[in-house]
Scaffold this active site. Structure first.
Site, PDB file in Angstrom:
ATOM      1  CE  LYS A 106      -4.539   0.450   0.146  1.00 34.11           C
ATOM      2  NZ  LYS A 106      -5.478  -0.508  -0.461  1.00 34.11           N
ATOM      3  N   GLY A 218     -24.019   3.435   0.582  1.00 35.20           N
ATOM      4  CA  GLY A 218     -22.918   3.996  -0.216  1.00 35.20           C
ATOM      5  C   GLY A 218     -23.245   3.884  -1.693  1.00 35.20           C
ATOM      6  CE1 TYR A 219     -27.110   3.469  -5.880  1.00 33.35           C
ATOM      7  CE2 TYR A 219     -26.320   5.091  -7.462  1.00 33.35           C
ATOM      8  CZ  TYR A 219     -27.101   3.996  -7.150  1.00 33.35           C
ATOM      9  OH  TYR A 219     -27.892   3.412  -8.125  1.00 33.35           O
ATOM     10  N   GLY A 220     -20.980   5.127  -4.332  1.00 29.05           N
ATOM     11  CA  GLY A 220     -19.806   5.544  -5.103  1.00 29.05           C
ATOM     12  C   GLY A 220     -19.511   4.495  -6.157  1.00 29.05           C
ATOM     13  CG  ASN A 221     -15.844   2.224  -8.522  1.00 30.98           C
ATOM     14  OD1 ASN A 221     -16.303   2.201  -9.658  1.00 30.98           O
ATOM     15  ND2 ASN A 221     -14.975   1.348  -8.094  1.00 30.98           N
ATOM     16  N   GLY A 223     -20.791   1.005  -4.620  1.00 30.25           N
ATOM     17  CA  GLY A 223     -22.229   0.929  -4.333  1.00 30.25           C
ATOM     18  C   GLY A 223     -23.101   1.093  -5.572  1.00 30.25           C
TER      19      GLY A 223
END
Ligand code: NAD
Length: 416
Positions: A106, A218-221, A223
């Site tokens: 990371k 969640g409604y990003g990439n 969701g």
């Protein structure tokens, strides 16, 4: 006693629990508790106003016994070395459970990308690559996008690497734009992998998916693709979705096309015609068959776990469930698909991207999806079988599978 919320302390505690179940050799346990290598950099960046700002940055190669380290680069004002260490450990377990021949790594830069111009971000990205280039490579360590980094940033970093080496080497970084060697199907990959695990869990539980109800936080990439795929692929009735501004509910189900169009216009999911406004807490506690946390960490806690009614919790987010909540959900008989299994689709397709870059031969989206399905199905059943054999919850089982594989590679190399 106050809980230790240092992410690396949490990652080490999770490993300790798995090590105890596995009766892991103490020398191996001690070795796996620490990152193999870490790099700390100072990156000077000429800002638009002419002054030079110095950014602190890190790259951690936690373990590369099974293959090159793999993991994203985050740009975040609150980045710490311990967060990067923890995330690199989790990447090690994720690549092992997905059984892709990679280790875990990371990277992170302490910066506030929202306060930076495109030119400043480009210079920072190129500066990061200049600092890290001699330690990474297709056969050493392969970064990718993560929090606040994206395909454009990967493109700048790739270009800088290729300028430094004088060679085309697209496989040195994944999550690139397709024009520079990115893989078809990378966008929906994390959500797609999660759908495969839900499908397999539902078979075990005799839960018919067509018309089964689902709530997505969640409604990003992740969701938004999860909504699309849950609806189109699994035939689920998605009755509630949310973002950081709030949640919406519709008894008859929410259409992903309608919600996405509304989000583009309004900048939030709230207010979709025909939907009711609810809170994020209410969404989590709905009487649905499947609950998909796809937002941020620590959403299912000891404060709400006993009110969760779903039969399956599919953790597309990283770390959505606290250890206390985990215990409560397990006692309630809820089937948890743990994060580093459920969301391993992204790194699996990143691995496919490296394979395609190596051969210079690119696959169709259908082929990417078929191979992703095979990998995720196998990973799901390896974890399930371990849970049954050892009589442990699925999260512990996922650790047992992953740690066993990494320890075997470490031992075969004669490191411990
Ligand atoms: P994103 O930034 O694109 O989207 C996050 C979404 O969560 C946004 O809709 C945001 O409004 C919402 N959100 C934020 N706080 C919230 C809150 N308190 N309540 C409800 N919603 C909230 O991020 P993403 O890439 O979709 O990632 C989501 C999760 O999935 C993260 O935990 C991430 O680590 C994990 N994950 C992502 C990938 C990937 O390929 N993108 C891979 C593995 C794991």
């Amino acid at each position: 006693m106050t809980e230790n919320l240092n992410p690396f302390a949490i990652a080490q505690a999770q490993l300790d629990k798995a090590a105890a179940f596995l009766e892991l050799d103490p020398d191996m346990h001690a070795f796996l508790r620490e990152p193999l290598r870490e790099f700390h950099f100072s990156i000077p960046v000429r800002m638009d106003d002419g002054h030079t700002q110095t950014f602190k940055a890190f790259r951690v190669q936690y373990n590369d016994a099974r293959g090159p380290a793999k993991g994203g680069i985050r740009f975040h004002p609150d980045e710490t070395i311990d967060t990067v260490r923890a995330l690199s450990a989790w990447m090690t377990w994720k690549t092992a459970v997905a059984d892709v021949p990679l280790g875990g790594g990371k990277g992170g830069v302490i910066c506030n990308p929202r306060a930076m111009s495109a030119g400043e971000l480009e210079r920072l990205s190129r500066g990061y690559m200049r600092a890290v280039s001699r330690f990474i490579g297709l056969k050493q360590d392969v970064p990718a996008p993560d929090v606040n980094t994206n395909p454009q940033i990967m493109a700048w970093m790739l270009d800088e690497y290729e300028v430094l080496t004088g060679k085309h080497e697209p496989g040195v970084i994944t999550g690139k734009p397709m024009i520079l060697g990115g893989s078809a199907g990378r966008g929906p990959a994390t959500a797609m992998g999660g759908m495969v695990t839900i499908r397999e869990a539902a078979k075990l539980l005799d839960l018919p998916l067509k018309g089964a109800t689902c709530a997505i936080q969640g409604y990003g990439n992740v969701g938004s693709f999860a909504h699309r795929l849950a609806h189109d692929l699994l035939g689920l009735k998605v009755v509630a979705v949310s973002d950081e501004f709030g949640a919406i509910y519709s008894e008859n189900g929410l259409d992903p096309t309608v919600v996405s169009a509304h989000l583009r216009r309004a900048g939030k999911v709230g207010g979709v015609e025909g939907s009711e406004t609810i809170t994020n807490s209410q969404l989590l506690e709905l009487p649905v068959d499947i609950l998909i946390p796809a937002a941020i960490e620590n959403q299912l806690t000891s404060a709400n776990a006993d009110r969760i009614q779903a039969r399956i919790v599919a953790e597309l987010a990283n770390g959505p469930t606290t250890p206390d909540a985990d215990q409560i959900l397990t006692q309630k008989g809820i089937y948890i698909i743990p994060d580093f299994l459920c969301n391993a689709g992204g790194v699996t397709v990143s691995y496919f991207e490296m394979v395609q870059n190596t051969y210079g031969f690119y696959w169709s989206e259908e082929l990417v999806q078929e191979r992703l399905d095979q990998k995720m199905t196998t990973a799901f059943h390896a974890v399930h079988q371990m849970a049954v054999e050892r009589g442990v919850e699925t999260r512990v089982a996922a650790y047992l599978v992953a740690v066993t594989r990494v320890a075997e590679a470490v031992r075969a190399r004669g490191w411990v």
